[in-house]
Design an enzyme around this catalytic site. Sequence first.
Site, mmCIF file in Angstrom:
data_model
loop_
_atom_site.group_PDB
_atom_site.id
_atom_site.type_symbol
_atom_site.label_atom_id
_atom_site.label_comp_id
_atom_site.label_asym_id
_atom_site.label_seq_id
_atom_site.Cartn_x
_atom_site.Cartn_y
_atom_site.Cartn_z
ATOM 1 N N HIS A 194 0.909 -1.262 0.006
ATOM 2 C CA HIS A 194 0.043 0.166 0.138
ATOM 3 C C HIS A 194 0.902 1.092 -0.140
ATOM 4 C CE1 HIS A 194 -3.785 -1.606 -0.037
ATOM 5 N NE2 HIS A 194 -3.922 -2.151 1.396
ATOM 6 N N ARG B 223 -9.562 -5.531 -10.410
ATOM 7 C CA ARG B 223 -9.001 -6.343 -9.794
ATOM 8 C C ARG B 223 -10.007 -6.567 -8.258
ATOM 9 N NH1 ARG B 223 -4.196 -3.320 -10.651
ATOM 10 N NH2 ARG B 223 -2.644 -4.668 -11.787
ATOM 11 N N ARG C 217 -12.485 -9.076 -13.379
ATOM 12 C CA ARG C 217 -11.628 -10.548 -13.003
ATOM 13 C C ARG C 217 -12.130 -10.914 -11.739
ATOM 14 N NH1 ARG C 217 -5.313 -10.676 -12.014
ATOM 15 N NH2 ARG C 217 -5.920 -9.525 -10.106
ATOM 16 N N GLU D 85 -1.662 -16.931 -17.770
ATOM 17 C CA GLU D 85 -0.872 -16.772 -16.651
ATOM 18 C C GLU D 85 0.177 -17.884 -16.473
ATOM 19 O OE1 GLU D 85 -2.741 -14.173 -13.451
ATOM 20 O OE2 GLU D 85 -4.202 -15.656 -14.142
ATOM 21 N N ASN E 75 3.129 -10.578 -15.511
ATOM 22 C CA ASN E 75 3.801 -10.869 -14.398
ATOM 23 C C ASN E 75 3.862 -12.262 -13.659
ATOM 24 O OD1 ASN E 75 3.845 -8.048 -14.291
ATOM 25 N ND2 ASN E 75 2.390 -7.667 -12.615
ATOM 26 N N ASP E 76 2.745 -12.898 -13.736
ATOM 27 C CA ASP E 76 2.569 -14.201 -13.430
ATOM 28 C C ASP E 76 3.186 -15.156 -14.327
ATOM 29 O OD1 ASP E 76 1.709 -14.406 -10.555
ATOM 30 O OD2 ASP E 76 -0.622 -14.023 -10.975
ATOM 31 N N ARG F 268 9.232 -12.864 -8.630
ATOM 32 C CA ARG F 268 9.433 -11.653 -9.086
ATOM 33 C C ARG F 268 9.827 -10.792 -7.976
ATOM 34 N NH1 ARG F 268 4.197 -12.289 -10.098
ATOM 35 N NH2 ARG F 268 2.521 -10.711 -9.018
ATOM 36 N N CYS G 106 -2.516 -7.357 -19.400
ATOM 37 C CA CYS G 106 -2.603 -6.570 -18.402
ATOM 38 C C CYS G 106 -1.437 -6.390 -17.182
ATOM 39 C CB CYS G 106 -4.008 -6.777 -17.588
ATOM 40 S SG CYS G 106 -3.931 -8.513 -17.032
#
Length: 827
Positions: free
Chosen positions: A455, A562, A598, A691, A714-715, A725, A762
């Site tokens: 955050h 998300r 999603r 992914e 990313n995944d 990562r 994305c």
Amino acid sequence: MMKLESNNVQLHVEAGDKIEAIRKVGEMLVESGNIKPAYIESMLNREKVANTFLGNGIAIPHGLPKDRESIIRTGIAVMQIPAGVEWNPGEIVFLIVGIAARSDEHIEILTNLTHILDNEKLIQKLSSTDDAEDIYSCLSGRREGSQPPAERGPTLQDFEKSVEVKIQGAHGLHARPATAFVELAKQFKASVHVRHKESVADGKSLVSLLKLGAGENASLRIMVSGEDEDEALKAIEAAVLAGLEDETEAADEVQLDAADHGWSPSEPTITIQGLSASSGLAIGPLWHFKKSKIVVASTAKYPAIEENLLHEAIATAQSELEQIHREVKAQSGAGKAAIFKAHIEFLNDEEMIAETHALIKKGHSAGWSWQKVIGERVEDMAQLDDPVLRGRATDINDVGSRVLRHLAEVVEDTPFTAETPVILVAEDLMPSDTVNLDPRKILGFCTTAGGPTSHTAIIARSLGIPAIVGAGPALLNQENGTEVILDGTTGNLYIHPHESDIKAAQNIQAMLADQRNSEHQTRFEPAIMTDGHRMEVVANIATASEAEQAVNGGAEGVGLMRTEFLFLDRSEAPTEEEQYQAYSQMTKALGGLPLIIRTLDVGGDKNLPYLQLPPEDASFMGIRGIRLCLAKPELFRPQLRAIYRAAEHGPIKIMFPMISTLEDLNAAKDMAEGVRRELGVAELPFGVMIEVPSAVMLARELAAEVDFFSIGTNDLTQYTLAMDRLHPLLARQADALHPAVLRMINLTVSAAEEAGIWVGVCGGIAADPQGAAILTGLGVKELSVSIPSVAAVKAQLRKLSQAGAKSMAQRALACRNAAEVRRLSIA
């Protein structure tokens, strides 16, 4: 094997500074026919990214791996500077060993150097000797005393756990991988030793490791003993097999970093490397952020009084959080204020309050009991694999400390006393710390801990404050007032930069500001390339309030909503009605633009009590994404009902996460269809996230069942390369532009085109300038990026042609590694 020639030792040299010294030793290598003159610049450039100070008055300058073509033949040159030259602040060098080596030929010389590092009398003699033969003999291993007598090191029988590994790097266990080894080993309490042939080294000592002289493909026996020996052995073995940040990769990344905004230091400077949390450049003095010191009593006589004190403290903290929530919402919007609303919910956790009461009844004070319960939760959360969940540990600690201040006997606050704008340095910053930062007084911040998904990082980006996280404990050794340049784009903090570099960075700051302003002015224009090809650029969002921000930022819709952020930081799942209201608000704000929702994508874990799933060692591989939804229909069905109901207010597409098999997709579609029939509403388009490698291999079959693909790079990157990562040693290698990942994307696009469906991306690569170009060239139709990136990505694409992007994409597919891809330019 590299040899030192006696005529390549110069005595009584004078040098005004480090740069002059490196140039002089480089000229020695030129004169002896070892290198081309261009390699001297490479030796200077290495100083920008690595410290070649070996210790105790010795430095070993050498060039970057990418410039090895400038090495004519291997060799070294030694230069003695009796008066000394400052290498870095507090590091004086008397002997400079310039190295020109194509592989690991310098390991023997390096080993001989480490053998004399702890012999101060010998080094003093070599630093002032009038006989070059003294230096020649020591570094050749010929002089008595240059190597210590053999000592009996620990034997294999001294350790319960060990493993045999081979050095993966092309250049052996030189300074950089040895440093990475030591930094990792020091994270564990267990004793760590390394055996190579007949020598044994302390795995937590750089000099000791270098003394092993382990060259290319050397076999090492890693031996551990202690309370966390299993974890240590597993982590170190994985790091060695991964290459221990092999210097070729690291050097290539420096080129990539500089390409992000066109600036990097031109003069050598100390560099502290972390992870990018919020892009941009900040220039100014460094200032340490001091946290409050809170002292609580351990015991208390009257439990009833302590219980009342606890409830009063919680109520006061809730009131404070409600005020902060209102202020932040007014200043930055509901999306940024949502953190503090979640903190309020956290204080209503009945289980946590009950545990605190139980400790109070045992005779402990309210403060001690609360601190104990909070500490256990923070520790548990910090151990999670999932980066989103792991990042919540800071939030729990933050809200816990807020209550604790009202229960404390003593609270020692350290006031912020910097009179001019500063770059803030801290071990970590809580969300409440970050949100109170005034951009007019805080130029940027850099923390030793934290991750780019926390955050704190999210708030920094929203406030436009450049930030670096995960920079390591060396950061805290810098003094207040130290002049630095913080590059939030590359994750580098430059200490004591040269005046010319400061001026150059200031020019880049002004240029970037002008560029952002220009991009903002054209944000509503479509991304039409020079040859007429149009790309859709949409936004990633997490909250209802961000939908309106996306439209105002120039997004042509939402490519990824998300939904997990509706489920996190609360004691129970959101109701169907809560979700319906959130999704409806989004569709209304978008005004007819598409919204891709999603379905829930979190991992099963005890810290989300309403999931009631058993703990897992690797939540990345466990009950996550669609598996969780199918395992928990009481979560999945209300969400699907809310989505179908909200679709009455605008165009919505449903996207299923972490699909790895056709069976999972069909089960998800069946459940969605059942919900739709119950409601008696129209069908909605289905899509899946690509992914994992299995989804790529099944792309042709999956394409026949859905309306679109969205690639989560990313995944996909971490699963394809088997690299976390956020891993401290592997994060920099987990590059989504690796050819292996690009070939996965290419296979996915080909299967989609055959089936007549479109593909979006994305992941973070979609906002990368090179990434956007390559993805466009591969045939991706939609790029979904963070809201602040929308205008910049559109502007970037308008400068390119589709034909040039296709050419670049094909060249990228033919590359051997990410570094080669990063060096490509669009034709």
